[in-house]
Design an enzyme around this catalytic site. Structure first.
Site, PDB file in Angstrom:
ATOM      1  N   LYS A   1      14.690  24.802 -16.727  1.00 35.64           N
ATOM      2  CA  LYS A   1      14.504  23.960 -17.916  1.00 35.64           C
ATOM      3  C   LYS A   1      13.144  24.231 -18.571  1.00 35.64           C
ATOM      4  O   LYS A   1      12.991  24.102 -19.783  1.00 35.64           O
ATOM      5  CB  LYS A   1      14.652  22.488 -17.549  1.00 35.64           C
ATOM      6  CG  LYS A   1      16.092  22.088 -17.209  1.00 35.64           C
ATOM      7  CD  LYS A   1      17.010  22.255 -18.418  1.00 35.64           C
ATOM      8  CE  LYS A   1      18.411  21.745 -18.169  1.00 35.64           C
ATOM      9  NZ  LYS A   1      19.285  21.840 -19.336  1.00 35.64           N
TER      10      LYS A   1
ATOM     11  N   ARG B   1      32.187  16.596 -21.985  1.00 40.48           N
ATOM     12  CA  ARG B   1      31.817  15.247 -21.525  1.00 40.48           C
ATOM     13  C   ARG B   1      30.311  15.027 -21.740  1.00 40.48           C
ATOM     14  O   ARG B   1      29.599  15.923 -22.182  1.00 40.48           O
ATOM     15  CB  ARG B   1      32.189  15.063 -20.054  1.00 40.48           C
ATOM     16  CG  ARG B   1      31.327  15.888 -19.119  1.00 40.48           C
ATOM     17  CD  ARG B   1      31.718  15.690 -17.671  1.00 40.48           C
ATOM     18  NE  ARG B   1      30.602  16.033 -16.807  1.00 40.48           N
ATOM     19  CZ  ARG B   1      30.729  16.405 -15.540  1.00 40.48           C
ATOM     20  NH1 ARG B   1      31.910  16.467 -14.992  1.00 40.48           N
ATOM     21  NH2 ARG B   1      29.658  16.693 -14.822  1.00 40.48           N
TER      22      ARG B   1
ATOM     23  N   ASN C   1      23.696  22.933 -25.000  1.00 42.95           N
ATOM     24  CA  ASN C   1      23.638  21.709 -24.186  1.00 42.95           C
ATOM     25  C   ASN C   1      24.050  21.922 -22.729  1.00 42.95           C
ATOM     26  O   ASN C   1      23.533  21.248 -21.842  1.00 42.95           O
ATOM     27  CB  ASN C   1      24.549  20.654 -24.838  1.00 42.95           C
ATOM     28  CG  ASN C   1      24.860  19.511 -23.902  1.00 42.95           C
ATOM     29  OD1 ASN C   1      24.016  18.644 -23.657  1.00 42.95           O
ATOM     30  ND2 ASN C   1      26.068  19.498 -23.332  1.00 42.95           N
TER      31      ASN C   1
ATOM     32  N   TYR D   1      16.345  23.895 -11.030  1.00 44.52           N
ATOM     33  CA  TYR D   1      16.638  23.131 -12.249  1.00 44.52           C
ATOM     34  C   TYR D   1      15.366  23.018 -13.099  1.00 44.52           C
ATOM     35  O   TYR D   1      15.370  23.319 -14.293  1.00 44.52           O
ATOM     36  CB  TYR D   1      17.171  21.739 -11.872  1.00 44.52           C
ATOM     37  CG  TYR D   1      17.568  20.897 -13.062  1.00 44.52           C
ATOM     38  CD1 TYR D   1      18.724  21.173 -13.784  1.00 44.52           C
ATOM     39  CD2 TYR D   1      16.792  19.808 -13.465  1.00 44.52           C
ATOM     40  CE1 TYR D   1      19.093  20.405 -14.870  1.00 44.52           C
ATOM     41  CE2 TYR D   1      17.154  19.032 -14.558  1.00 44.52           C
ATOM     42  CZ  TYR D   1      18.308  19.333 -15.255  1.00 44.52           C
ATOM     43  OH  TYR D   1      18.671  18.561 -16.340  1.00 44.52           O
TER      44      TYR D   1
HETATM   45  P1  NAP Z   1      27.352  16.594 -17.587  1.00 43.35           P
HETATM   46  O1  NAP Z   1      27.861  15.208 -17.771  1.00 43.35           O
HETATM   47  O2  NAP Z   1      27.375  17.199 -16.224  1.00 43.35           O
HETATM   48  O3  NAP Z   1      28.106  17.551 -18.628  1.00 43.35           O
HETATM   49  C1  NAP Z   1      27.845  18.914 -18.653  1.00 43.35           C
HETATM   50  C2  NAP Z   1      29.030  19.664 -19.199  1.00 43.35           C
HETATM   51  O4  NAP Z   1      28.702  21.067 -19.174  1.00 43.35           O
HETATM   52  C3  NAP Z   1      30.297  19.492 -18.333  1.00 43.35           C
HETATM   53  O5  NAP Z   1      31.429  19.357 -19.149  1.00 43.35           O
HETATM   54  C4  NAP Z   1      30.329  20.779 -17.550  1.00 43.35           C
HETATM   55  O6  NAP Z   1      31.626  21.176 -17.133  1.00 43.35           O
HETATM   56  C5  NAP Z   1      29.771  21.766 -18.571  1.00 43.35           C
HETATM   57  N1  NAP Z   1      29.350  23.011 -17.958  1.00 43.35           N
HETATM   58  C6  NAP Z   1      28.912  23.228 -16.686  1.00 43.35           C
HETATM   59  N2  NAP Z   1      28.677  24.534 -16.508  1.00 43.35           N
HETATM   60  C7  NAP Z   1      28.989  25.167 -17.664  1.00 43.35           C
HETATM   61  C8  NAP Z   1      28.972  26.506 -18.087  1.00 43.35           C
HETATM   62  N3  NAP Z   1      28.642  27.504 -17.248  1.00 43.35           N
HETATM   63  N4  NAP Z   1      29.330  26.797 -19.366  1.00 43.35           N
HETATM   64  C9  NAP Z   1      29.721  25.821 -20.195  1.00 43.35           C
HETATM   65  N5  NAP Z   1      29.767  24.525 -19.861  1.00 43.35           N
HETATM   66  C10 NAP Z   1      29.410  24.196 -18.597  1.00 43.35           C
HETATM   67  O7  NAP Z   1      25.831  16.698 -18.043  1.00 43.35           O
HETATM   68  P2  NAP Z   1      24.958  15.851 -19.098  1.00 43.35           P
HETATM   69  O8  NAP Z   1      24.223  14.804 -18.356  1.00 43.35           O
HETATM   70  O9  NAP Z   1      25.766  15.508 -20.286  1.00 43.35           O
HETATM   71  O10 NAP Z   1      23.867  16.956 -19.455  1.00 43.35           O
HETATM   72  C11 NAP Z   1      23.931  17.782 -20.611  1.00 43.35           C
HETATM   73  C12 NAP Z   1      22.624  18.543 -20.705  1.00 43.35           C
HETATM   74  O11 NAP Z   1      21.532  17.623 -20.720  1.00 43.35           O
HETATM   75  C13 NAP Z   1      22.362  19.487 -19.524  1.00 43.35           C
HETATM   76  O12 NAP Z   1      21.754  20.673 -19.980  1.00 43.35           O
HETATM   77  C14 NAP Z   1      21.410  18.706 -18.664  1.00 43.35           C
HETATM   78  O13 NAP Z   1      20.593  19.534 -17.864  1.00 43.35           O
HETATM   79  C15 NAP Z   1      20.590  17.992 -19.729  1.00 43.35           C
HETATM   80  N6  NAP Z   1      19.892  16.829 -19.213  1.00 43.35           N
HETATM   81  C16 NAP Z   1      20.582  15.743 -18.751  1.00 43.35           C
HETATM   82  C17 NAP Z   1      19.876  14.654 -18.248  1.00 43.35           C
HETATM   83  C18 NAP Z   1      20.563  13.432 -17.711  1.00 43.35           C
HETATM   84  O14 NAP Z   1      19.842  12.541 -17.217  1.00 43.35           O
HETATM   85  N7  NAP Z   1      21.872  13.314 -17.784  1.00 43.35           N
HETATM   86  C19 NAP Z   1      18.474  14.693 -18.216  1.00 43.35           C
HETATM   87  C20 NAP Z   1      17.826  15.810 -18.679  1.00 43.35           C
HETATM   88  C21 NAP Z   1      18.537  16.874 -19.194  1.00 43.35           C
HETATM   89  P3  NAP Z   1      32.159  20.759 -15.657  1.00 43.35           P
HETATM   90  O15 NAP Z   1      32.604  19.338 -15.799  1.00 43.35           O
HETATM   91  O16 NAP Z   1      33.280  21.701 -15.387  1.00 43.35           O
HETATM   92  O17 NAP Z   1      31.000  20.941 -14.726  1.00 43.35           O
END
Ligand code: NAP
Length: 268
Positions: free
Chosen positions: A162, A16, A87, A158
């Site tokens: 990061k 996702r 990611n 976090y």
């Molecule tokens: P997200 O919607 O929460 O998606 C993260 C995905 O990673 C989910 O499918 C989750 O599965 C999976 N995951 C969790 N733990 C895992 C593990 N141990 N091994 C493999 N997969 C795992 O997050 P996102 O917003 O797309 O974020 C993606 C990346 O961007 C992350 O590294 C996040 O820190 C970074 N980021 C995001 C933002 C933001 O504003 N969204 C900002 C800065 C950085 P589950 O559904 O089972 O948990």
């Protein structure tokens, strides 16, 4: 179209959000995409939606045995990997008990966040280097965060994890360059991207709308980012268009990190 033709890419956390959008964009650009996640139901569905030139594998990024198994499969089936997008990441707000501030943080929660966010990236780089160097070709894109650059008072683990990603990216970039492996490594620093990661912080209904509006007011470009905004940046760094780029950090944050608080506003 076609910026990744004949490339084999592996993306973690691809069920996702940003990972899924990246998988879709890579596929659209001609890559063979291996989606990985711990959410097998959504991960399988995402790969099925893409159809040919995609497959799903279970991979918990914090478990070295999972990385070994996936890379064993890659070696046997494809003999190579061209692109790795590290990611997968968690805030810790949902899975761990907290608190998450630097004064009272829970050590077990702190360690869990680091296991996924920084150990996970280091392990991905470790196994990607070993296979990519065989063909003297590869691009690793690590998803850090704006929180890897500035402090987060209520998300200490976090932010720390990061920041580790940001620094390790440069170490990997220099190590691979020094050994002439032909592997590039860069980090991306998203900020305020509207994905399910925000659900536990924003809540629902009127509260959610109010908090999103407040967030948008604080972003210079006036909106929260989309997963595709980040995926487009990942695509650039993953592709050969970025072949002279390694060790950089690319902010995808609508301008948040371009400014500072308490700056003259013109209303003084
Ligand atoms: P997200 O919607 O929460 O998606 C993260 C995905 O990673 C989910 O499918 C989750 O599965 C999976 N995951 C969790 N733990 C895992 C593990 N141990 N091994 C493999 N997969 C795992 O997050 P996102 O917003 O797309 O974020 C993606 C990346 O961007 C992350 O590294 C996040 O820190 C970074 N980021 C995001 C933002 C933001 O504003 N969204 C900002 C800065 C950085 P589950 O559904 O089972 O948990």
């Amino acid at each position: 179209m076609g910026r990744l033709v004949n490339k084999l890419a592996l993306i973690t956390g691809a069920a996702r959000g940003i990972g899924k959008a990246t998988a879709e964009l890579f596929h659209q650009e001609g890559a063979m995409v291996i989606l990985t996640d711990i959410n097998d139901v959504d991960g399988e569905a995402a790969a099925k939606q893409l159809g040919e030139r995609s497959e799903y594998c279970h991979l918990d990024v914090g478990k070295e045995d999972d990385w070994k198994a996936v890379f064993r499969m890659l070696g046997e089936k494809y003999g190579r990997l061209d692109i790795l997008v590290n990611n997968a990441g968690i805030t810790g707000y949902v899975l761990t008990k907290g608190p998450h501030d630097p004064e009272y943080f829970d050590l077990e929660s702190w360690r869990h966040v680091h296991t996924i966010n920084s150990d996970g990236v280091a392990l991905g780089c470790k196994y990607a280097i070993q296979i990519m160097k065989k063909h003297c070709y590869g691009s690793i894109v690590n998803i850090s965060s704006r929180a890897g650059i500035v402090g987060m008072p209520l998300a200490a683990a976090y932010a720390s994890s990061k920041a580790a990603v940001r620094n390790h990216t440069k170490t990997v970039a220099l190590y691979c360059a020094r050994n002439q492996y032909g592997i590039r490594c860069n980090s991306i620093h998203p900020g305020a991207i509207l994905t399910q990661m925000w659900d536990c912080m924003l809540g629902e209904g009127e509260r959610r709308e109010r908090l999103v509006r407040k967030m948008c007011d604080q972003v210079p470009l006036g909106r929260m980012g989309t997963p595709l905004d980040v995926a487009n940046a990942v695509l650039y760094l993953a592709s050969d268009e970025a072949e002279y780029i390694t060790g950089i950090e690319l902010n995808v944050d609508g301008g948040i990190l371009a400014g500072s608080a308490a700056a003259p506003s013109g209303d003084e």
